[in-house]
Design a protein around this motif. Sequence first.
Motif, PDB file in Angstrom:
ATOM      1  N   ILE A 128     -24.163   3.955  14.951  1.00  0.00           N
ATOM      2  CA  ILE A 128     -25.530   3.938  14.423  1.00  0.00           C
ATOM      3  C   ILE A 128     -25.884   2.556  13.896  1.00  0.00           C
ATOM      4  O   ILE A 128     -27.009   2.090  14.064  1.00  0.00           O
ATOM      5  CB  ILE A 128     -25.695   5.016  13.332  1.00  0.00           C
ATOM      6  N   VAL A 129     -24.922   1.868  13.267  1.00  0.00           N
ATOM      7  CA  VAL A 129     -25.200   0.541  12.717  1.00  0.00           C
ATOM      8  C   VAL A 129     -25.333  -0.493  13.834  1.00  0.00           C
ATOM      9  O   VAL A 129     -26.234  -1.326  13.814  1.00  0.00           O
ATOM     10  CB  VAL A 129     -24.103   0.131  11.706  1.00  0.00           C
ATOM     11  N   VAL A 130     -24.447  -0.452  14.824  1.00  0.00           N
ATOM     12  CA  VAL A 130     -24.448  -1.454  15.891  1.00  0.00           C
ATOM     13  C   VAL A 130     -25.563  -1.215  16.904  1.00  0.00           C
ATOM     14  O   VAL A 130     -26.243  -2.151  17.329  1.00  0.00           O
ATOM     15  CB  VAL A 130     -23.067  -1.493  16.591  1.00  0.00           C
ATOM     16  N   GLU A 131     -25.759   0.031  17.320  1.00  0.00           N
ATOM     17  CA  GLU A 131     -26.802   0.386  18.286  1.00  0.00           C
ATOM     18  C   GLU A 131     -27.710   1.444  17.659  1.00  0.00           C
ATOM     19  O   GLU A 131     -27.590   2.630  17.964  1.00  0.00           O
ATOM     20  CB  GLU A 131     -26.174   0.932  19.561  1.00  0.00           C
ATOM     21  N   PRO A 132     -28.623   1.042  16.795  1.00  0.00           N
ATOM     22  CA  PRO A 132     -29.417   2.026  16.046  1.00  0.00           C
ATOM     23  C   PRO A 132     -30.408   2.785  16.922  1.00  0.00           C
ATOM     24  O   PRO A 132     -31.045   2.216  17.800  1.00  0.00           O
ATOM     25  CB  PRO A 132     -30.150   1.166  15.021  1.00  0.00           C
ATOM     26  N   PRO A 133     -30.536   4.087  16.664  1.00  0.00           N
ATOM     27  CA  PRO A 133     -31.512   4.889  17.392  1.00  0.00           C
ATOM     28  C   PRO A 133     -32.871   4.906  16.699  1.00  0.00           C
ATOM     29  O   PRO A 133     -32.967   4.691  15.491  1.00  0.00           O
ATOM     30  CB  PRO A 133     -30.885   6.283  17.364  1.00  0.00           C
ATOM     31  N   GLY A 134     -33.905   5.148  17.439  1.00  0.00           N
ATOM     32  CA  GLY A 134     -35.243   5.390  16.896  1.00  0.00           C
ATOM     33  C   GLY A 134     -35.773   4.328  15.968  1.00  0.00           C
ATOM     34  O   GLY A 134     -35.707   3.130  16.243  1.00  0.00           O
ATOM     35  N   ALA A 135     -36.307   4.773  14.839  1.00  0.00           N
ATOM     36  CA  ALA A 135     -36.953   3.874  13.882  1.00  0.00           C
ATOM     37  C   ALA A 135     -35.968   2.905  13.249  1.00  0.00           C
ATOM     38  O   ALA A 135     -36.356   1.825  12.801  1.00  0.00           O
ATOM     39  CB  ALA A 135     -37.643   4.684  12.793  1.00  0.00           C
ATOM     40  N   LEU A 136     -34.703   3.252  13.216  1.00  0.00           N
ATOM     41  CA  LEU A 136     -33.696   2.358  12.642  1.00  0.00           C
ATOM     42  C   LEU A 136     -33.541   1.077  13.467  1.00  0.00           C
ATOM     43  O   LEU A 136     -33.107   0.052  12.953  1.00  0.00           O
ATOM     44  CB  LEU A 136     -32.356   3.079  12.526  1.00  0.00           C
ATOM     45  N   ALA A 137     -33.950   1.121  14.723  1.00  0.00           N
ATOM     46  CA  ALA A 137     -33.874  -0.067  15.575  1.00  0.00           C
ATOM     47  C   ALA A 137     -34.828  -1.165  15.097  1.00  0.00           C
ATOM     48  O   ALA A 137     -34.616  -2.338  15.403  1.00  0.00           O
ATOM     49  CB  ALA A 137     -34.175   0.302  17.023  1.00  0.00           C
ATOM     50  N   SER A 138     -35.847  -0.800  14.342  1.00  0.00           N
ATOM     51  CA  SER A 138     -36.795  -1.800  13.839  1.00  0.00           C
ATOM     52  C   SER A 138     -36.270  -2.528  12.595  1.00  0.00           C
ATOM     53  O   SER A 138     -36.856  -3.504  12.160  1.00  0.00           O
ATOM     54  CB  SER A 138     -38.138  -1.151  13.515  1.00  0.00           C
ATOM     55  N   VAL A 139     -35.177  -2.043  12.035  1.00  0.00           N
ATOM     56  CA  VAL A 139     -34.576  -2.677  10.863  1.00  0.00           C
ATOM     57  C   VAL A 139     -33.685  -3.826  11.342  1.00  0.00           C
ATOM     58  O   VAL A 139     -32.863  -3.641  12.233  1.00  0.00           O
ATOM     59  CB  VAL A 139     -33.742  -1.649  10.055  1.00  0.00           C
ATOM     60  N   PRO A 140     -33.833  -5.022  10.764  1.00  0.00           N
ATOM     61  CA  PRO A 140     -33.011  -6.159  11.186  1.00  0.00           C
ATOM     62  C   PRO A 140     -31.512  -5.896  10.998  1.00  0.00           C
ATOM     63  O   PRO A 140     -31.100  -5.169  10.089  1.00  0.00           O
ATOM     64  CB  PRO A 140     -33.465  -7.295  10.260  1.00  0.00           C
ATOM     65  N   ASP A 141     -30.715  -6.518  11.865  1.00  0.00           N
ATOM     66  CA  ASP A 141     -29.261  -6.333  11.814  1.00  0.00           C
ATOM     67  C   ASP A 141     -28.691  -6.687  10.447  1.00  0.00           C
ATOM     68  O   ASP A 141     -27.841  -5.971   9.922  1.00  0.00           O
ATOM     69  CB  ASP A 141     -28.575  -7.195  12.884  1.00  0.00           C
ATOM     70  N   VAL A 142     -29.157  -7.794   9.893  1.00  0.00           N
ATOM     71  CA  VAL A 142     -28.632  -8.253   8.601  1.00  0.00           C
ATOM     72  C   VAL A 142     -28.845  -7.186   7.523  1.00  0.00           C
ATOM     73  O   VAL A 142     -27.965  -6.949   6.693  1.00  0.00           O
ATOM     74  CB  VAL A 142     -29.310  -9.586   8.187  1.00  0.00           C
TER      75      VAL A 142
END
Length: 116
Positions: free
Chosen positions: A63-77
């Motif tokens: 989930i942290v490395v390849e985030p699904p859905g709305a979490l993908a809009s959150v920057p990696d940092v």
Amino acid sequence: MSAAQLIGDWQALFVLFVAGVIPNQIWRMLGLWFGGGIDEGSELLVWVRAVATAILAGVIAQIVVEPPGALASVPDVLRYGAVGAGLVVFLLTRRSIFAGVVAGEVFMLAGKWWLG
């Protein structure tokens, strides 16, 4: 806003309850019944706990490395920072999982709010 708008379709909630909660509770009760006499320090239970922890760690990593859905809009940092903040709080609070999860979520929500 009325209660019907807030809750939504009651039939959908009923289906979720029947399909999700009831089957889960049956297995939990059977686990309590069958596992009541098992020694917590036994090799089998230690192995089961290790496997469950590894699976959970894998899911969290995915989930942290390849985030699904709305979490993908959150920057990696921000995602990695939330994991780090949760880990630090977990260790500082004598391994309180609840405190670690809450700290990670607060970190991520505050970061997302600050970034806009």
